[in-house]
Design an enzyme around this catalytic site. Structure first.
Site, PDB file in Angstrom:
ATOM      1  N   PRO A 114      -1.195  26.200 -63.420  1.00 21.04           N
ATOM      2  CA  PRO A 114      -2.237  25.463 -64.130  1.00 21.04           C
ATOM      3  C   PRO A 114      -2.518  24.118 -63.492  1.00 21.04           C
ATOM      4  CG  PRO A 114      -0.261  25.730 -65.472  1.00 21.04           C
ATOM      5  CD  PRO A 114       0.094  26.093 -64.103  1.00 21.04           C
ATOM      6  N   GLU A 115      -3.767  23.812 -63.367  1.00 22.00           N
ATOM      7  CA  GLU A 115      -4.207  22.500 -62.906  1.00 22.00           C
ATOM      8  C   GLU A 115      -4.861  21.804 -64.098  1.00 22.00           C
ATOM      9  OE1 GLU A 115      -6.229  22.750 -59.078  1.00 22.00           O
ATOM     10  OE2 GLU A 115      -5.378  24.730 -58.757  1.00 22.00           O
TER      11      GLU A 115
END
Length: 284
Positions: free
Chosen positions: A2-3
DNA sequence: AGTTGCCCCTGCGCGC
DNA sequence: TGCGCGCAGGGGCAAC
């Protein structure tokens, strides 16, 4: 995995489903995700029992839940972490690592993490901003971000512009997907020396970073597989809007040239050979 | 001091 | 079918 957009999607889910609730019990099913809590898993669980979650905050890819009393529960999803809001009667996920029960008897909060690069810890007095993440730069979607300071710092970096975008002490929240997407939008190859960008080029790049992060949040993030989902287990759909990342051999959305893949720091970079020409070697 | 590389983990898909 | 290899949305820390 996840960013910033994925973490923001999780944060907003926690704000909706967890904030305002009192933790009744915590079960640590695997010690590794709690490794930063030096007093150990039992102490971690005991310290959280009875605390009320007062908010859900984020900087870059870090999340924290301010608790009554001024401390915070700090979390990072690493490559495969998930925060799931789950009814107690549901079959627990195979990679469930930490389970939170609330005194209202409602859905539990599950920290699920296949690879366990992520983790949870308690930040004493960390409600406003945990000391553990003080070294992380603001992310470009928060008011504290200083555009001109970033542009100046970027242009001092003696490294490639992609490496600079991934440096969380320079700008936080950008990871491998959105770095490639922003560079594609800017028409820059990631190996372009950061210190050779003109000021306007650096400003444009920052604009593209901000635009792509914002667009991805609207779509609930990028989900290639079941490893990234929101707190309700639902996928985001920004993957259909990606222009570079994961598109090796497929036509560039601007010029139809097949997207190229190059190895980069034990991972991959995707770019258009025509829109993003590789720089010539640096002449010292 | 700033930059780079190694390592932490698990699982999946591919080629042999 | 089985096994080994490469690869995966990240970050901390040691070594140059």
């Amino acid at each position: 995995m996840p960013e910033l957009p994925e973490v923001e999607t999780v944060r907003s889910g926690l704000a909706k489903w967890v904030v305002g609730r009192r933790i009744a019990a915590v079960q640590v099913l695997h010690p590794r995700p709690v490794r930063r809590h030096v007093a150990g898993p039992d102490d971690f669980a005991a310290a959280l029992k009875g605390r009320v979650v007062e908010a859900a905050r984020r900087r870059g890819k870090f999340l924290w839940l301010p608790l009554d009393g001024g401390d915070a529960l700090l979390g990072h999803l690493g490559m495969s972490g998930q925060m799931l809001v789950s009814p107690a009667e549901h079959e627990p996920h195979r990679h469930l690592r930490v389970r939170f029960d609330f005194d209202d008897g409602g859905p539990q909060l599950h920290f699920v993490d296949q690879r366990m690069f992520g983790g949870l810890s308690i930040s004493p007095g960390g409600a406003a901003l945990p000391a553990e993440i003080a070294h992380i730069a603001p992310d470009p979607l928060e008011p504290a971000f200083d555009d001109e300071a970033f542009v100046a710092a970027l242009r001092r970096k003696r490294t490639g512009v992609k490496r600079a975008l991934l440096d969380q002490t320079l700008i936080s929240g950008v990871g491998n997907i959105y770095a490639d997407e922003a560079l594609w939008r800017a028409g820059l190859h990631g190996e372009r020396p950061a210190d050779r960008l003109t000021r306007p080029a650096a400003r444009r790049l920052l604009g593209h970073v901000r635009d792509v992060l914002t667009a991805a949040i609207v779509d609930g993030g990028t989900s290639f597989d079941a490893l990234y989902v929101n707190v309700n287990g639902e996928s985001g759909y920004f993957d259909v809007s990606l222009a570079a990342y994961g598109r090796e051999g497929r036509p560039c959305r601007r010029c139809a040239t097949p997207i190229r893949r190059e190895s980069f720091a034990n991972r991959s970079s995707f770019s258009c050979p025509k829109c993003q020409p590789k720089p010539r070697a640096r002449i010292v």
